[in-house]
Design a protein around this motif. Structure first.
Motif, PDB file in Angstrom:
ATOM      1  N   VAL A 134     -17.693 -34.179  22.406  1.00  0.00           N
ATOM      2  CA  VAL A 134     -17.020 -33.682  23.610  1.00  0.00           C
ATOM      3  C   VAL A 134     -15.839 -32.785  23.246  1.00  0.00           C
ATOM      4  O   VAL A 134     -15.261 -32.115  24.092  1.00  0.00           O
ATOM      5  CB  VAL A 134     -16.559 -34.871  24.484  1.00  0.00           C
ATOM      6  CG1 VAL A 134     -16.032 -34.403  25.837  1.00  0.00           C
ATOM      7  CG2 VAL A 134     -17.701 -35.838  24.699  1.00  0.00           C
ATOM      8  N   PHE A 135     -15.489 -32.758  21.954  1.00  0.00           N
ATOM      9  CA  PHE A 135     -14.368 -31.937  21.519  1.00  0.00           C
ATOM     10  C   PHE A 135     -14.760 -30.468  21.509  1.00  0.00           C
ATOM     11  O   PHE A 135     -15.894 -30.105  21.236  1.00  0.00           O
ATOM     12  CB  PHE A 135     -13.928 -32.360  20.113  1.00  0.00           C
ATOM     13  CG  PHE A 135     -12.838 -31.497  19.542  1.00  0.00           C
ATOM     14  CD1 PHE A 135     -11.515 -31.689  19.902  1.00  0.00           C
ATOM     15  CD2 PHE A 135     -13.149 -30.477  18.660  1.00  0.00           C
ATOM     16  CE1 PHE A 135     -10.513 -30.885  19.388  1.00  0.00           C
ATOM     17  CE2 PHE A 135     -12.158 -29.671  18.129  1.00  0.00           C
ATOM     18  CZ  PHE A 135     -10.835 -29.873  18.490  1.00  0.00           C
ATOM     19  N   GLY A 136     -13.765 -29.602  21.769  1.00  0.00           N
ATOM     20  CA  GLY A 136     -13.967 -28.163  21.679  1.00  0.00           C
ATOM     21  C   GLY A 136     -12.792 -27.437  22.279  1.00  0.00           C
ATOM     22  O   GLY A 136     -12.244 -27.871  23.304  1.00  0.00           O
ATOM     23  N   ALA A 137     -12.389 -26.340  21.650  1.00  0.00           N
ATOM     24  CA  ALA A 137     -11.247 -25.581  22.147  1.00  0.00           C
ATOM     25  C   ALA A 137     -11.662 -24.716  23.338  1.00  0.00           C
ATOM     26  O   ALA A 137     -11.170 -24.896  24.456  1.00  0.00           O
ATOM     27  CB  ALA A 137     -10.671 -24.714  21.028  1.00  0.00           C
ATOM     28  N   ALA A 138     -12.580 -23.770  23.113  1.00  0.00           N
ATOM     29  CA  ALA A 138     -13.057 -22.924  24.209  1.00  0.00           C
ATOM     30  C   ALA A 138     -14.176 -23.613  24.987  1.00  0.00           C
ATOM     31  O   ALA A 138     -14.171 -23.656  26.211  1.00  0.00           O
ATOM     32  CB  ALA A 138     -13.548 -21.584  23.657  1.00  0.00           C
ATOM     33  N   ARG A 139     -15.153 -24.184  24.268  1.00  0.00           N
ATOM     34  CA  ARG A 139     -16.265 -24.928  24.864  1.00  0.00           C
ATOM     35  C   ARG A 139     -16.491 -26.170  24.035  1.00  0.00           C
ATOM     36  O   ARG A 139     -16.270 -26.168  22.828  1.00  0.00           O
ATOM     37  CB  ARG A 139     -17.553 -24.082  24.890  1.00  0.00           C
ATOM     38  CG  ARG A 139     -17.465 -22.803  25.693  1.00  0.00           C
ATOM     39  CD  ARG A 139     -18.777 -22.052  25.593  1.00  0.00           C
ATOM     40  NE  ARG A 139     -19.847 -22.738  26.314  1.00  0.00           N
ATOM     41  CZ  ARG A 139     -21.113 -22.752  25.930  1.00  0.00           C
ATOM     42  NH1 ARG A 139     -21.475 -22.171  24.805  1.00  0.00           N
ATOM     43  NH2 ARG A 139     -22.028 -23.368  26.652  1.00  0.00           N
ATOM     44  N   THR A 140     -16.944 -27.227  24.657  1.00  0.00           N
ATOM     45  CA  THR A 140     -17.217 -28.448  23.914  1.00  0.00           C
ATOM     46  C   THR A 140     -18.462 -28.258  23.047  1.00  0.00           C
ATOM     47  O   THR A 140     -19.325 -27.423  23.333  1.00  0.00           O
ATOM     48  CB  THR A 140     -17.438 -29.643  24.847  1.00  0.00           C
ATOM     49  OG1 THR A 140     -18.659 -29.451  25.577  1.00  0.00           O
ATOM     50  CG2 THR A 140     -16.277 -29.791  25.815  1.00  0.00           C
ATOM     51  N   LYS A 141     -18.531 -29.070  22.000  1.00  0.00           N
ATOM     52  CA  LYS A 141     -19.723 -29.037  21.154  1.00  0.00           C
ATOM     53  C   LYS A 141     -20.959 -29.488  21.937  1.00  0.00           C
ATOM     54  O   LYS A 141     -22.083 -29.055  21.650  1.00  0.00           O
ATOM     55  CB  LYS A 141     -19.506 -29.912  19.920  1.00  0.00           C
ATOM     56  CG  LYS A 141     -18.523 -29.325  18.928  1.00  0.00           C
ATOM     57  CD  LYS A 141     -18.301 -30.219  17.730  1.00  0.00           C
ATOM     58  CE  LYS A 141     -17.399 -31.378  18.041  1.00  0.00           C
ATOM     59  NZ  LYS A 141     -17.052 -32.172  16.846  1.00  0.00           N
ATOM     60  N   LEU A 142     -20.745 -30.325  22.931  1.00  0.00           N
ATOM     61  CA  LEU A 142     -21.857 -30.765  23.770  1.00  0.00           C
ATOM     62  C   LEU A 142     -22.425 -29.594  24.578  1.00  0.00           C
ATOM     63  O   LEU A 142     -23.637 -29.499  24.798  1.00  0.00           O
ATOM     64  CB  LEU A 142     -21.397 -31.881  24.702  1.00  0.00           C
ATOM     65  CG  LEU A 142     -22.461 -32.844  25.224  1.00  0.00           C
ATOM     66  CD1 LEU A 142     -23.142 -33.559  24.080  1.00  0.00           C
ATOM     67  CD2 LEU A 142     -21.851 -33.833  26.191  1.00  0.00           C
ATOM     68  N   ALA A 143     -21.547 -28.682  25.032  1.00  0.00           N
ATOM     69  CA  ALA A 143     -22.015 -27.493  25.748  1.00  0.00           C
ATOM     70  C   ALA A 143     -22.816 -26.578  24.826  1.00  0.00           C
ATOM     71  O   ALA A 143     -23.820 -25.983  25.233  1.00  0.00           O
ATOM     72  CB  ALA A 143     -20.827 -26.739  26.345  1.00  0.00           C
ATOM     73  N   VAL A 144     -22.366 -26.456  23.576  1.00  0.00           N
ATOM     74  CA  VAL A 144     -23.123 -25.669  22.594  1.00  0.00           C
ATOM     75  C   VAL A 144     -24.485 -26.319  22.346  1.00  0.00           C
ATOM     76  O   VAL A 144     -25.500 -25.638  22.210  1.00  0.00           O
ATOM     77  CB  VAL A 144     -22.327 -25.549  21.287  1.00  0.00           C
ATOM     78  CG1 VAL A 144     -23.142 -24.813  20.223  1.00  0.00           C
ATOM     79  CG2 VAL A 144     -21.005 -24.827  21.533  1.00  0.00           C
TER      80      VAL A 144
END
Length: 295
Positions: free
Chosen positions: A87-97
């Motif tokens: 769920v971590f991510g600066a611009a987008r979460t890793k889950l979104a990727v």
């Protein structure tokens, strides 16, 4: 300027023994285009494959037919890590990727006529996020929707944290694929010990695995300015404070490089090459990955 590709090329580098026709090199004989050998018309009664020239040259005077090798279809699976660190991510979460990857896998499988599906895990198998393999045109969007659903996909991040090992969840999720001949994209940030990972991957001896390592730039590059920084562990939510300075930033980068080398060496020992995703999924880069694998 052309828009980024939404699907990618893939093909197994080895022959598959499945029976359903498709686009991958197969071991079975059928109505393919790859010539294997000749057989007598008596042993393979298929006049459509009659080779008159070869028959006239045969010293025994047998009528010969061409035996062709069939291209086959291979199921494609996404094994998705939905643990709290994703769920971590600066611009987008890793889950979104990861959801972008799911859409690309679905579109790519549909284009070549393969079935695609998804299993998911955190410290346990996430059966609520499982998507059965299907040849449906919208299968990629179904998988992405399961990952994009914050109420289901990130239970581990909103209070239902499990103290178990993510490898246990991965092993449980992959159990249904044991012994199958398929293509598996194992997508995770791999922020867990690798000591038991063999126990999860060993049953997939007939499977071609693509480790997809998803990292966020904020993980790999420390903040540029000196000062007090508050950090939160993505898995345990524990907070700590550190004083950023040049020496600590150098140690940060060294630790990232060491982890990258450790992961590359681990997968190399299993004959695998990881695909690295840094902040965004690149379908063209995935195509190049398979071009190199099949070179």
């Amino acid at each position: 300027m052309s828009s980024p590709a939404t699907d990618f090329y893939y093909r197994l580098p080895t022959r598959a023994g499945t029976q359903r026709p498709g686009s991958h090199p197969g071991t079975s004989h059928g109505n393919g285009q790859e010539f294997v050998t000749h057989a007598t018309l008596f042993s393979r009664p298929d006049p459509r494959r009659l080779d008159v020239r070869a028959s006239l040259r045969d010293v025994r005077g047998d009528w010969l037919v061409r035996v062709m090798r069939q291209r086959v279809g291979v199921p494609v699976w996404l094994a998705a890590d939905v643990s709290a660190s994703m769920v971590f991510g600066a611009a987008r979460t890793k889950l979104a990727v990861l959801a972008d990857l799911a859409r690309a896998i679905g579109a790519s499988a549909t284009r070549v006529g393969d079935a695609a599906g998804m299993v998911a895990f955190d410290s346990r198998e996430r059966e609520d996020l499982q998507v059965p393999a299907s040849m449906s045109r919208g299968i990629g969007h179904v998988m992405a929707a399961a990952l994009d659903d914050p109420q289901r996909a990130v239970q581990a991040a909103v209070g239902e944290r499990h103290n178990g090992d993510p490898v246990d969840g991965l092993a449980a999720a992959l159990r249904a694929l044991a012994g199958r001949q398929c293509l598996v994209f194992l997508a995770s940030d791999f922020h867990f010990p690798l000591a038991k990972l063999d126990t999860a991957l060993d049953p997939l001896s007939r499977t071609f695995i693509v480790p997809v390592i998803i990292w966020d730039p904020a993980e790999t590059e420390p903040p540029p300015l000196n000062g007090l920084a508050s950090l939160r562990d993505a898995e345990s939510a524990a907070r700590s404070a550190i004083w950023l300075r040049p020496r600590l930033r150098a140690q940060w980068r060294d630790a990232v490089a060491e982890r990258r080398a450790t992961l590359a060496a681990y997968f190399a020992n299993r004959g695998l090459r990881p695909f690295w995703v840094q902040g965004a999924f690149d379908a063209d880069a995935m195509s190049e990955y398979f071009f190199e694998a099949n070179a």
